[in-house]
Design an enzyme around this catalytic site. Sequence first.
Site, short mmCIF file in Angstrom:
data_model
loop_
_atom_site.label_atom_id
_atom_site.label_comp_id
_atom_site.label_asym_id
_atom_site.label_seq_id
_atom_site.Cartn_x
_atom_site.Cartn_y
_atom_site.Cartn_z
N ASP A 70 0.82 -1.21 0.00
CA ASP A 70 0.00 0.00 0.00
C ASP A 70 0.85 1.26 0.00
OD1 ASP A 70 0.94 -0.47 2.57
OD2 ASP A 70 -1.02 -0.82 3.44
N ASP A 139 -7.21 -3.13 14.28
CA ASP A 139 -8.59 -3.48 13.91
C ASP A 139 -8.61 -4.63 12.88
OD1 ASP A 139 -7.63 -2.26 11.63
OD2 ASP A 139 -9.16 -0.70 11.54
N HIS A 141 -6.98 -4.81 10.02
CA HIS A 141 -6.83 -4.50 8.60
C HIS A 141 -5.54 -5.10 8.03
CE1 HIS A 141 -4.94 -0.45 9.87
NE2 HIS A 141 -3.99 -1.05 9.18
N GLU A 146 -9.60 -1.83 5.44
CA GLU A 146 -10.21 -1.56 6.73
C GLU A 146 -11.44 -2.46 6.92
OE1 GLU A 146 -8.65 0.18 8.71
OE2 GLU A 146 -8.21 2.22 8.09
C1 GLP Z 1 -0.51 0.38 8.50
C2 GLP Z 1 -0.26 -0.36 7.19
C3 GLP Z 1 -0.48 -1.84 7.34
C4 GLP Z 1 0.27 -2.33 8.55
C5 GLP Z 1 -0.34 -1.70 9.77
C6 GLP Z 1 0.25 -2.18 11.08
O1 GLP Z 1 -1.82 0.81 8.68
N1 GLP Z 1 -1.04 0.11 6.12
O2 GLP Z 1 -0.04 -2.49 6.16
O3 GLP Z 1 0.19 -3.73 8.62
O4 GLP Z 1 -0.13 -0.30 9.67
O5 GLP Z 1 1.37 -1.46 11.42
P1 GLP Z 1 2.37 -1.86 12.56
O6 GLP Z 1 3.14 -3.03 12.06
O7 GLP Z 1 3.23 -0.66 12.74
O8 GLP Z 1 1.56 -2.18 13.76
#
Ligand code: GLP
Length: 262
Positions: A70, A139, A141, A146
């Site tokens: 993303d 959440d 995602h 989402e």
């Molecule tokens: C963001 C990204 C996700 C990622 C998530 C969790 O929202 N778009 O791809 O998995 O954060 O992040 P973290 O690994 O920092 O908890």
Amino acid sequence: MRVVIQDDYEKMSKWAADYIAAKINAHKEDRPFVLGLPTGSSPIGVYKELIKKNKAGELSFKNVVTFNMDEYLGLPREHDQSYWYFMHDNFFDHIEIPAENINILNGMTDDPEGECARYEEKIASYGGIDLFMGGIGVDGHLAFNEPYTSLTSRTGLRDLTTDTRIVNSRFFGGDPEKVPAQALSVGIGTVTDAKEVLVLISGHNKARALAATVEGSVSQKWTCSALQMHNGAIIACDEAACGELTVDTYKYFLDIEKKERL
Ligand code: GLP
């Protein structure tokens, strides 16, 4: 589904990096190995381990093509919170990989639909993704899919929830308003089309998401639950993330993973 429970973040990262390296090294076809990649704090330890292996000459990325999950809409590459910047800073600048093998959605596009359609076409042109590594949000995602995103969704434009903007505001001076409201993201269908999916889940704040991924119903409320429909899904997690699993589930996965295997 495999659930590989490791003591802590470091061990989880090492396990996942060993797994990815073994898969790349076992790939003997002429076509490149196609690797899907995430951003966030979850994969940083894996990137560090993969860099070490590359520098030690144990792992080459010359025949690896990457597709990132993303990118924020409206952030230029040079912005220190763009995922392009994150990936180069934390990974690509430290390994030997041809620049043309790196694919990241262009968050500055004025044609999001066309950009996302081209991304899907490019993935298909390589014969699909061999291994998609991911992380998940609190959440549940997966990429920026989402809650209530279709479990068959493809790469497209996504609206971020207020919750996600608040969680991600830690990277934007604590102000959720500074977090872009939209992003381009691969779809749940894009991720689950990969031959294998390896998702990293670490820390107490991900405990509910881990339980939803492994034990919950398959539901668009927890898009990570789509992994239950995938035949090659692996969750690599740490003890801290297991707090919401039932004792039976926890014991079952520890038990079957006891055998030394990658
Ligand atoms: C963001 C990204 C996700 C990622 C998530 C969790 O929202 N778009 O791809 O998995 O954060 O992040 P973290 O690994 O920092 O908890």
